[in-house]
Scaffold this active site. Sequence first.
Site, mmCIF file in Angstrom:
data_model
loop_
_atom_site.group_PDB
_atom_site.id
_atom_site.type_symbol
_atom_site.label_atom_id
_atom_site.label_comp_id
_atom_site.label_asym_id
_atom_site.label_seq_id
_atom_site.Cartn_x
_atom_site.Cartn_y
_atom_site.Cartn_z
ATOM 1 N N GLU A 37 0.789 -1.225 0.080
ATOM 2 C CA GLU A 37 0.191 0.102 -0.083
ATOM 3 C C GLU A 37 0.884 1.218 0.193
ATOM 4 O O GLU A 37 1.942 1.168 0.444
ATOM 5 C CB GLU A 37 -1.051 -0.096 1.209
ATOM 6 C CG GLU A 37 -1.995 -0.925 1.221
ATOM 7 C CD GLU A 37 -2.937 -1.002 2.355
ATOM 8 O OE1 GLU A 37 -2.959 -0.169 3.225
ATOM 9 O OE2 GLU A 37 -4.003 -2.040 2.354
ATOM 10 N N ARG A 94 -7.108 1.741 -23.971
ATOM 11 C CA ARG A 94 -7.538 1.100 -25.016
ATOM 12 C C ARG A 94 -8.756 0.211 -24.860
ATOM 13 O O ARG A 94 -9.461 0.076 -25.734
ATOM 14 C CB ARG A 94 -6.320 0.016 -25.229
ATOM 15 C CG ARG A 94 -5.195 0.521 -26.058
ATOM 16 C CD ARG A 94 -4.075 -0.336 -26.128
ATOM 17 N NE ARG A 94 -3.635 -0.555 -24.626
ATOM 18 C CZ ARG A 94 -2.592 -1.300 -24.209
ATOM 19 N NH1 ARG A 94 -1.874 -2.022 -25.182
ATOM 20 N NH2 ARG A 94 -2.044 -1.574 -23.203
ATOM 21 N N GLN A 95 -9.308 0.122 -23.650
ATOM 22 C CA GLN A 95 -10.443 -0.605 -23.340
ATOM 23 C C GLN A 95 -11.552 0.749 -23.061
ATOM 24 O O GLN A 95 -11.950 0.836 -21.993
ATOM 25 C CB GLN A 95 -10.504 -1.166 -21.980
ATOM 26 C CG GLN A 95 -11.568 -2.171 -21.559
ATOM 27 C CD GLN A 95 -11.990 -3.454 -22.593
ATOM 28 O OE1 GLN A 95 -11.225 -3.757 -23.164
ATOM 29 N NE2 GLN A 95 -13.342 -3.656 -22.644
ATOM 30 N N HIS A 128 -4.803 7.218 -26.378
ATOM 31 C CA HIS A 128 -4.990 5.852 -27.291
ATOM 32 C C HIS A 128 -6.034 6.326 -28.493
ATOM 33 O O HIS A 128 -5.911 6.614 -29.581
ATOM 34 C CB HIS A 128 -5.474 4.632 -26.635
ATOM 35 C CG HIS A 128 -5.436 3.691 -27.961
ATOM 36 N ND1 HIS A 128 -4.520 3.348 -28.528
ATOM 37 C CD2 HIS A 128 -6.675 2.821 -28.025
ATOM 38 C CE1 HIS A 128 -5.187 2.514 -29.415
ATOM 39 N NE2 HIS A 128 -6.171 2.219 -28.975
ATOM 40 N N LYS A 190 -4.561 -4.521 -38.929
ATOM 41 C CA LYS A 190 -4.051 -5.515 -38.013
ATOM 42 C C LYS A 190 -5.512 -5.982 -37.346
ATOM 43 O O LYS A 190 -6.472 -5.332 -37.382
ATOM 44 C CB LYS A 190 -3.427 -4.803 -37.043
ATOM 45 C CG LYS A 190 -3.167 -5.452 -35.602
ATOM 46 C CD LYS A 190 -2.372 -4.517 -34.747
ATOM 47 C CE LYS A 190 -3.117 -3.703 -33.590
ATOM 48 N NZ LYS A 190 -2.158 -2.946 -32.671
ATOM 49 N N THR A 225 2.879 -6.053 -32.179
ATOM 50 C CA THR A 225 2.490 -5.267 -33.294
ATOM 51 C C THR A 225 3.595 -4.938 -34.237
ATOM 52 O O THR A 225 3.619 -4.924 -35.314
ATOM 53 C CB THR A 225 1.468 -4.106 -32.964
ATOM 54 O OG1 THR A 225 0.478 -4.509 -32.036
ATOM 55 C CG2 THR A 225 1.010 -3.170 -34.232
HETATM 56 C C1 R5P Z 1 -3.305 -0.528 -30.150
HETATM 57 O O1 R5P Z 1 -3.906 -0.429 -31.227
HETATM 58 C C2 R5P Z 1 -2.060 0.121 -29.923
HETATM 59 O O2 R5P Z 1 -2.142 1.386 -30.685
HETATM 60 C C3 R5P Z 1 -0.700 -0.284 -30.023
HETATM 61 O O3 R5P Z 1 -0.632 -0.839 -31.442
HETATM 62 C C4 R5P Z 1 -0.909 -1.786 -29.217
HETATM 63 O O4 R5P Z 1 -1.239 -1.276 -27.991
HETATM 64 C C5 R5P Z 1 0.751 -2.268 -29.081
HETATM 65 O O5 R5P Z 1 0.539 -3.341 -28.402
HETATM 66 P P1 R5P Z 1 1.543 -4.469 -28.594
HETATM 67 O O6 R5P Z 1 3.000 -3.950 -28.428
HETATM 68 O O7 R5P Z 1 1.369 -5.370 -27.299
HETATM 69 O O8 R5P Z 1 1.359 -5.056 -29.951
#
Ligand code: R5P
Length: 295
Positions: A37, A94-95, A128, A190, A225
């Site tokens: 904590e 992202r969520q 994001h 992607k 990615t």
């Molecule tokens: C998601 O669309 C973000 O823009 C990044 O492309 C993504 O978070 C990259 O994550 P990772 O490095 O795990 O592929």
Amino acid sequence: MVVVVGGPSSEKLGSDIAKKLDLPYINLESKVFPDDESYLKFPEEFREDELIVIQSCFPKQDKRLMELLFIVDTAKESGVKNLNVVIPYLPYARQDKKFRAGEVVSNRSIGNLLYTVGTDLLLTIDVHQYESFKEFKMRRLNISAMPLLAEHLKSMSLSNPCIIAPDKGAIGHAEVISSILKTDCTFFEKQRDGITGKVETIEKDLNFRGKDIVIIDDMISTGGTIANVSKIAKNCGAEKIIAACTHALLVGNAEEKMRNSGVTEIVTTDTVPNRFCKISVAPIIVDTLRKIIEI
Ligand code: R5P
């Protein structure tokens, strides 16, 4: 009087920003108890009207966020009227919707928490998805670090470079960089499996012979990615392959994964401190703060 407070994750960035703005800087006393904590303490004589709090919330995100909520809540309770919160890396962004029925929308919950404890203004860098951020109830601003990354890339004397967005979400970033560098740009598509998280990049037949490649994204987490795109770029004849982003989380073996796929260099900012940070976001935060608050 406006005072700058650097949270435990951003003491250096906070004090750099205070120096550039010529404002007093407050260092909080902080420690972590054996059960993990966090404990934080403001100076006893702390009584300010306006505060700029800097706390980047890179992993451990939950701890960083919790510390930030403690800071903002305590400051508000002590009578601060204007609370400006700078989160260079805003996590959980992202969520930002229910991709599958029943999922939590973490991004909205974070916005609600920050607003509830008393955030008046939220400043982020390359959040994001800007659209989702618009749901936040406080005044908010997002700034782009892409011009800073572009200036750094310019200084690298790249040969006949091509800028690549690894997915559709990064096209805007790639366009900013390519317009500053006056180079070509292209993008990939992607697909991410909603359950396993596995990423697939759709192949494209391109000719990168004699070209250096810059793959640009808002963030690199596991490096998957970037690695996918780097492999394709290498097969298409690319020379140097640079992975550039604003937030380099570099989780687990991300660096190794990218290097094994052909990445020769990683370029990033200090929103997430690591050994690849060559670019400080302090100047763009300072410029923005100067424009929006009376200092
Ligand atoms: C998601 O669309 C973000 O823009 C990044 O492309 C993504 O978070 C990259 O994550 P990772 O490095 O795990 O592929």
